[in-house]
Design an enzyme around this catalytic site. Sequence first.
Site, PDB file in Angstrom:
ATOM      1  N   ASP A  12      38.730  38.265  50.862  1.00 13.70           N
ATOM      2  CA  ASP A  12      38.962  39.630  50.626  1.00 13.70           C
ATOM      3  C   ASP A  12      37.385  40.099  50.375  1.00 13.70           C
ATOM      4  O   ASP A  12      36.499  39.243  50.028  1.00 13.70           O
ATOM      5  CB  ASP A  12      39.983  39.933  49.483  1.00 13.70           C
ATOM      6  N   ASN A  25      37.612  33.415  47.847  1.00 18.87           N
ATOM      7  CA  ASN A  25      38.407  34.332  48.203  1.00 18.87           C
ATOM      8  C   ASN A  25      37.989  35.034  49.584  1.00 18.87           C
ATOM      9  O   ASN A  25      36.821  35.118  49.993  1.00 18.87           O
ATOM     10  CB  ASN A  25      38.664  35.720  47.302  1.00 18.87           C
ATOM     11  N   HIS A  55      35.029  30.505  52.021  1.00 21.43           N
ATOM     12  CA  HIS A  55      36.149  30.182  53.146  1.00 21.43           C
ATOM     13  C   HIS A  55      36.279  31.019  54.178  1.00 21.43           C
ATOM     14  O   HIS A  55      37.544  31.365  54.707  1.00 21.43           O
ATOM     15  CB  HIS A  55      37.579  29.976  52.296  1.00 21.43           C
ATOM     16  N   THR A  87      40.150  30.023  39.061  1.00 21.58           N
ATOM     17  CA  THR A  87      40.428  28.893  40.131  1.00 21.58           C
ATOM     18  C   THR A  87      40.777  27.563  39.602  1.00 21.58           C
ATOM     19  O   THR A  87      40.506  27.336  38.442  1.00 21.58           O
ATOM     20  CB  THR A  87      39.066  28.484  41.068  1.00 21.58           C
ATOM     21  N   SER A  88      41.747  27.065  40.120  1.00 19.97           N
ATOM     22  CA  SER A  88      42.270  25.833  39.691  1.00 19.97           C
ATOM     23  C   SER A  88      41.483  24.540  39.627  1.00 19.97           C
ATOM     24  O   SER A  88      41.672  23.461  39.397  1.00 19.97           O
ATOM     25  CB  SER A  88      43.634  25.524  40.496  1.00 19.97           C
ATOM     26  N   TYR A 126      47.497  37.162  59.524  1.00 20.74           N
ATOM     27  CA  TYR A 126      46.336  37.720  59.009  1.00 20.74           C
ATOM     28  C   TYR A 126      46.150  39.269  59.350  1.00 20.74           C
ATOM     29  O   TYR A 126      45.436  39.790  58.498  1.00 20.74           O
ATOM     30  CB  TYR A 126      44.970  36.728  59.879  1.00 20.74           C
ATOM     31  N   ALA A 149      41.860  36.678  34.639  1.00 22.18           N
ATOM     32  CA  ALA A 149      40.362  37.039  34.904  1.00 22.18           C
ATOM     33  C   ALA A 149      39.793  38.332  34.410  1.00 22.18           C
ATOM     34  O   ALA A 149      38.756  38.441  33.815  1.00 22.18           O
ATOM     35  CB  ALA A 149      40.292  37.051  36.330  1.00 22.18           C
TER      36      ALA A 149
END
Length: 231
Positions: A90, A88, A105, A171-172, A54, A215
């Site tokens: 970020d 995400n 998340h 996103t999947s 990280y 995107a």
Amino acid sequence: MKKKLVVLTGAGISAESGIKTFRDGDGLWEGHDVMDVASPEGWHRNPELVLDFYNQRRRQLKEVKPNSGHRELAQLQIHYDVHIITQNVDDLHERAGSKKVLHLHGELLKVRSTKNPKFILEWEGDLNLGDTDSFNNQLRPNIVWFGESVPAFDEALTITESADYFAVIGTSLQVYPAAGLIAFVPPHVPVFYIDPKPIQIPDLRNTLETFPLVASEGVLQLKNRLLAEFQ
């Protein structure tokens, strides 16, 4: 009063800024098995590896910039009450100017106590063993790892249930509970789905408009589609 546009974003929107995703590959994230760096078991097995992973992601984040997909979503705030629910970790949505961003998340630029999940600090540098909270408990990345609960999910559910428009971008729809949000979109609300490899969404009660694009390209089309209301 502005209509509410709720947007669920995933790794696909950040990938265009240079942030890698593992879901399109072989389960590896930047060369690591995701369970080694994104699970409580991985943390207990090798915390130094997790911290280093990280730390590298945090450094990488400083080198990338929001792309046009992030920026176009921010511009939609002029006409819509835009709420972004992102998987995400970020901060690219915020850096692009989006004001209402909920991170399902966790966030890469925050850390938390290993003993008190509510003790959260802003953190932009490296995190090391020995960095502790005020009670001498080790700090860890403020990331929701596989197998952990998603504290922000209830808030995301409330936002979703009040949407006038709902968009899914990059996103999947394979990661739960985030993927389950689409089941709580009110039946009369149109859903827009942007992904270069869109999947079939089972049992969807809503009108669906799909943009099989990356995107940045899809968000531009979505923006034009929504702003047509004002012409």
